[in-house]
Design an enzyme around this catalytic site. Structure first.
Site, PDB file in Angstrom:
ATOM      1  N   GLY A 275       1.963   3.099   2.234  1.00 32.03           N
ATOM      2  CA  GLY A 275       2.999   3.104   3.276  1.00 32.03           C
ATOM      3  C   GLY A 275       4.267   2.438   2.769  1.00 32.03           C
ATOM      4  N   HIS A 276       4.106   1.269   2.150  1.00 27.44           N
ATOM      5  CA  HIS A 276       5.262   0.586   1.572  1.00 27.44           C
ATOM      6  C   HIS A 276       5.886   1.448   0.458  1.00 27.44           C
ATOM      7  CE1 HIS A 276       2.793  -2.969   2.995  1.00 27.44           C
ATOM      8  NE2 HIS A 276       3.959  -3.230   3.560  1.00 27.44           N
TER       9      HIS A 276
ATOM     10  N   GLN B 145       8.918  -1.419  16.655  1.00 25.68           N
ATOM     11  CA  GLN B 145       9.791  -2.186  15.761  1.00 25.68           C
ATOM     12  C   GLN B 145      11.046  -1.373  15.424  1.00 25.68           C
ATOM     13  OE1 GLN B 145       8.509  -4.847  12.418  1.00 25.68           O
ATOM     14  NE2 GLN B 145       8.735  -2.974  11.248  1.00 25.68           N
TER      15      GLN B 145
ATOM     16  N   VAL C  49       2.052   6.812   6.872  1.00 28.00           N
ATOM     17  CA  VAL C  49       1.151   7.240   5.792  1.00 28.00           C
ATOM     18  C   VAL C  49      -0.271   6.847   6.179  1.00 28.00           C
ATOM     19  CG1 VAL C  49       0.593   7.016   3.345  1.00 28.00           C
ATOM     20  CG2 VAL C  49       2.986   6.915   4.094  1.00 28.00           C
TER      21      VAL C  49
ATOM     22  N   HIS D  69       0.868  -1.175   0.000  1.00 26.39           N
ATOM     23  CA  HIS D  69       0.000   0.000   0.000  1.00 26.39           C
ATOM     24  C   HIS D  69       0.904   1.223   0.000  1.00 26.39           C
ATOM     25  CE1 HIS D  69       1.102   0.149   4.218  1.00 26.39           C
ATOM     26  NE2 HIS D  69       0.541  -1.037   4.437  1.00 26.39           N
TER      27      HIS D  69
ATOM     28  N   ARG E 117      -3.367  -5.147   7.214  1.00 22.59           N
ATOM     29  CA  ARG E 117      -4.458  -5.768   7.973  1.00 22.59           C
ATOM     30  C   ARG E 117      -5.775  -4.998   7.841  1.00 22.59           C
ATOM     31  NH1 ARG E 117       0.074  -7.307  11.622  1.00 22.59           N
ATOM     32  NH2 ARG E 117       0.088  -9.592  11.633  1.00 22.59           N
TER      33      ARG E 117
ATOM     34  N   LEU F 175      -2.424   3.393   7.125  1.00 22.78           N
ATOM     35  CA  LEU F 175      -2.473   2.282   6.169  1.00 22.78           C
ATOM     36  C   LEU F 175      -1.819   1.062   6.785  1.00 22.78           C
ATOM     37  CD1 LEU F 175      -1.611   4.151   2.862  1.00 22.78           C
ATOM     38  CD2 LEU F 175      -3.844   3.391   3.672  1.00 22.78           C
TER      39      LEU F 175
END
Ligand code: AMP
Length: 253
Positions: free
Chosen positions: A31-32, A148, A171, A29, A182, A179
């Site tokens: 974000g990636h 993380q 994002v 999405h 999941r 985003l």
């Protein structure tokens, strides 16, 4: 873009200049895409890994139903300027006899770690393996997963790795929901309910956020002393577990 499925294949790739790595579990999405673009802007070679890491899922979690669509992801990654998509089988990264794990003890055991025992052991181990396989100059992570980031940075420092960790802001959709792969699990009604999470965090106050989330199943809503400090929360909407956070130290964001 080249698709590589083995460690040997990845190591055999010619590398000229700087290498950026974006570790992912796919179902790409925006974000990636923000991570891919950040990596593209700073490196000669961009490697994205697509690996749904079994080691970071608990026994009762969503490993089996996690969204997977390699064909679409490959198209999206190529368009975003990724040079190599590294997508190994689990047996390539965890062969029979595998038994060595990275444990970031204190940072990995609270908040997400408390509610998902073993999660960060899986995350830290796969990240170190990817760093050793790809040998990137820089690796890119999203602020969406603030703990993380903290765990991976601590591991890099503690184990004297040379990779630089770059963090990309969260994002969000136009309605404010962060985003996440999941989000695909949410029904329209659940998605509406899920909007309570960013709205609660926007108060930037743990007590107010908890009050707004009243009625939802909260795992935690807490200020976390990462760098930068965040107000972080995990809630369950139906069967879907969502996490999000807002940065509190604006000047450091
Ligand atoms: P995932 O595929 O969900 O494991 O995520 C891969 C990377 O993308 C992680 O570093 C995530 O923090 C990052 N990421 C996921 N969602 C977002 C988002 N909404 N904004 C920024 N980064 C994200």
């Amino acid at each position: 873009m080249k698709i590589v499925r083995t460690i040997g294949g990845l190591r055999a790739e010619p590398r000229d200049g700087s290498v950026g790595l974006v570790p992912t579990m796919g179902a790409f999405h925006e974000g990636h895409l923000a991570l891919f673009r950040a990596a593209r802007a700073e490196n000669d070679l961009v490697v994205a890994s697509l690996f749904v890491n079994p080691a970071q899922f608990g026994a009762n979690e969503d490993l089996a139903r996690y969204p997977r669509d390699e064909e679409r992801d490959a198209r999206v990654a190529e368009q975003a300027g990724v040079d190599i998509l590294f997508t190994p089988e689990p047996s390539e990264l965890y062969p029979p006899g595998f038994q060595t794990w990275v444990e970031v003890e204190e940072l990995g055991s609270r908040l997400e770690g408390e509610h998902r025992p073993g999660h960060f052991r899986g995350v830290a181990t796969i990240c170190l393996k990817l760093f050793n396989i790809v040998r990137p100059d820089r690796a890119y992570f999203g602020q969406k997963d603030a703990q993380q980031v903290a765990v991976v940075k601590r591991m890099v420092r503690d184990l004297d790795h040379e990779v630089q960790i770059r963090v990309v802001p969260t994002v969000r959709d136009a309605d404010g929901l962060a985003l996440s792969s999941r989000n695909a699990y949410l029904s329209p009604a659940e998605r509406e309910l899920a909007l309570t999470l960013p709205r609660a965090l926007a108060t930037k106050d743990a007590a107010q956020a908890r009050a707004r989330l009243n009625g939802l199943d909260m795992d935690y809503v807490e200020v976390a002393d990462f760098e930068p400090r965040v107000l972080a929360a995990a809630v369950r909407v139906g069967k879907t577990r969502l996490i999000d956070n807002v940065v509190l130290d604006k000047e450091k964001a």
